[in-house]
Scaffold this motif. Structure first.
Motif, PDB file in Angstrom:
ATOM      1  N   ASN A 105      57.081   1.518  95.286  1.00 46.62           N
ATOM      2  CA  ASN A 105      58.480   1.559  94.866  1.00 46.62           C
ATOM      3  C   ASN A 105      58.947   2.992  94.674  1.00 46.62           C
ATOM      4  O   ASN A 105      58.215   3.831  94.148  1.00 46.62           O
ATOM      5  CB  ASN A 105      58.681   0.777  93.569  1.00 46.62           C
ATOM      6  CG  ASN A 105      58.594  -0.714  93.790  1.00 46.62           C
ATOM      7  OD1 ASN A 105      58.912  -1.210  94.860  1.00 46.62           O
ATOM      8  ND2 ASN A 105      58.146  -1.434  92.783  1.00 46.62           N
ATOM      9  N   ASP A 106      60.175   3.266  95.098  1.00 48.17           N
ATOM     10  CA  ASP A 106      60.763   4.586  94.936  1.00 48.17           C
ATOM     11  C   ASP A 106      61.153   4.831  93.482  1.00 48.17           C
ATOM     12  O   ASP A 106      61.475   3.903  92.744  1.00 48.17           O
ATOM     13  CB  ASP A 106      62.029   4.717  95.792  1.00 48.17           C
ATOM     14  CG  ASP A 106      61.745   4.719  97.281  1.00 48.17           C
ATOM     15  OD1 ASP A 106      60.572   4.872  97.680  1.00 48.17           O
ATOM     16  OD2 ASP A 106      62.708   4.579  98.057  1.00 48.17           O
TER      17      ASP A 106
ATOM     18  N   TRP B  75      54.222   0.897 100.777  1.00 47.67           N
ATOM     19  CA  TRP B  75      55.213  -0.011 100.199  1.00 47.67           C
ATOM     20  C   TRP B  75      55.403   0.248  98.704  1.00 47.67           C
ATOM     21  O   TRP B  75      55.895  -0.607  97.972  1.00 47.67           O
ATOM     22  CB  TRP B  75      54.804  -1.462 100.436  1.00 47.67           C
ATOM     23  CG  TRP B  75      55.017  -1.868 101.858  1.00 47.67           C
ATOM     24  CD1 TRP B  75      54.124  -1.770 102.887  1.00 47.67           C
ATOM     25  CD2 TRP B  75      56.205  -2.405 102.422  1.00 47.67           C
ATOM     26  NE1 TRP B  75      54.685  -2.223 104.055  1.00 47.67           N
ATOM     27  CE2 TRP B  75      55.967  -2.625 103.799  1.00 47.67           C
ATOM     28  CE3 TRP B  75      57.459  -2.738 101.915  1.00 47.67           C
ATOM     29  CZ2 TRP B  75      56.925  -3.146 104.652  1.00 47.67           C
ATOM     30  CZ3 TRP B  75      58.412  -3.266 102.758  1.00 47.67           C
ATOM     31  CH2 TRP B  75      58.133  -3.461 104.116  1.00 47.67           C
TER      32      TRP B  75
ATOM     33  N   ALA C 280      63.971  -1.045  97.818  1.00 50.24           N
ATOM     34  CA  ALA C 280      63.275  -0.417  96.691  1.00 50.24           C
ATOM     35  C   ALA C 280      62.168   0.533  97.144  1.00 50.24           C
ATOM     36  O   ALA C 280      61.771   1.425  96.400  1.00 50.24           O
ATOM     37  CB  ALA C 280      62.706  -1.495  95.768  1.00 50.24           C
ATOM     38  N   GLN C 281      61.681   0.402  98.374  1.00 49.01           N
ATOM     39  CA  GLN C 281      60.586   1.225  98.891  1.00 49.01           C
ATOM     40  C   GLN C 281      61.048   2.159 100.016  1.00 49.01           C
ATOM     41  O   GLN C 281      60.229   2.713 100.747  1.00 49.01           O
ATOM     42  CB  GLN C 281      59.458   0.338  99.443  1.00 49.01           C
ATOM     43  CG  GLN C 281      58.949  -0.712  98.495  1.00 49.01           C
ATOM     44  CD  GLN C 281      59.800  -1.986  98.499  1.00 49.01           C
ATOM     45  OE1 GLN C 281      60.721  -2.163  99.282  1.00 49.01           O
ATOM     46  NE2 GLN C 281      59.500  -2.876  97.566  1.00 49.01           N
TER      47      GLN C 281
ATOM     48  N   ARG D 265      65.214  -3.128  89.539  1.00 48.79           N
ATOM     49  CA  ARG D 265      64.299  -2.066  89.964  1.00 48.79           C
ATOM     50  C   ARG D 265      64.356  -0.947  88.944  1.00 48.79           C
ATOM     51  O   ARG D 265      65.201  -0.931  88.073  1.00 48.79           O
ATOM     52  CB  ARG D 265      64.619  -1.561  91.362  1.00 48.79           C
ATOM     53  CG  ARG D 265      66.038  -1.092  91.569  1.00 48.79           C
ATOM     54  CD  ARG D 265      66.225  -0.379  92.888  1.00 48.79           C
ATOM     55  NE  ARG D 265      66.569  -1.290  93.966  1.00 48.79           N
ATOM     56  CZ  ARG D 265      66.786  -0.916  95.211  1.00 48.79           C
ATOM     57  NH1 ARG D 265      66.688   0.349  95.553  1.00 48.79           N
ATOM     58  NH2 ARG D 265      67.086  -1.764  96.146  1.00 48.79           N
TER      59      ARG D 265
END
Length: 191
Positions: A58-59, A56, A40-41, A89
């Motif tokens: 989140n994308d 870290w 997710a990162q 996510r």
């Protein structure tokens, strides 16, 4: 690292393209990255790799798509592995049985030269049949998402594998509903 030099993204991509040419001569067929689903990162961590502190964060979906395309730049089949909980996510869902991430990955690769390869997906036996009652539905949802998103290359994890017979392994005599769903998916995808 190569000879004490940290390879840049472009150097890795160029090297990967050369490797692809070499392997294609050995096996003239589609080549898969074999990668899992980017964490997710992933893009945040890539950008902060040489920083004193890792990011870290989140994308976003756009960062996920960029990362998925770039890490698979040198292959034909962009591999992702998804299991129960993979879709938790982008504030999409908190349902661990959701397979919404299949559609996100398919959309991320739309218009690219890559074919999405759902390289692994599944659910542990106790999650499919908790206490031999009603099955959880992640694996069935993933199969439906495969059909809905026209993912023509996918691999259920895992078929009759010793050592996994009480975990992820699918056995036809114990998983008749899942086998029937797989056969139906194959017909719908014309496989």
């Amino acid at each position: 690292k190569a000879c004490g030099h940290v390879l840049s993204r472009n150097e890795k991509r160029t090297g990967g393209m050369e490797q692809k040419k070499f392997f294609f001569h050995l096996h003239p067929g589609p080549i898969s990255s074999g990668y899992s689903l980017p964490r997710a990162q992933a893009e945040h961590l890539r950008k902060s790799y040489h920083q004193p502190q890792r990011d870290w964060g989140n994308d976003t979906r756009a960062e996920f798509a960029k990362n998925l395309r770039e890490i698979n730049a040198m292959v034909d089949l962009a591999s992702v592995h998804m299991y129960s909980g993979s879709s938790e996510r982008f504030n999409m869902t908190t349902d661990p049985d959701s397979a919404a991430m299949v559609a996100v990955a398919a959309e991320a690769l739309r218009g690219s030269p890559h074919t999405l390869y759902l390289g692994e997906y599944g659910q542990p036996l106790d999650a499919r049949y908790p206490r031999q009652k009603q099955p959880r539905i992640y694996t069935h949802n993933a199969l439906r998402a495969v059909v809905q998103n026209n993912v023509t290359v996918s691999t259920l994890w895992v078929w009759e594998m010793m050592g996994q017979n009480t975990t992820f392994a699918v056995y036809p005599e114990e998983d008749q509903a899942l086998v029937a769903a797989m056969q139906q998916a194959g017909k719908q995808l014309h496989c």
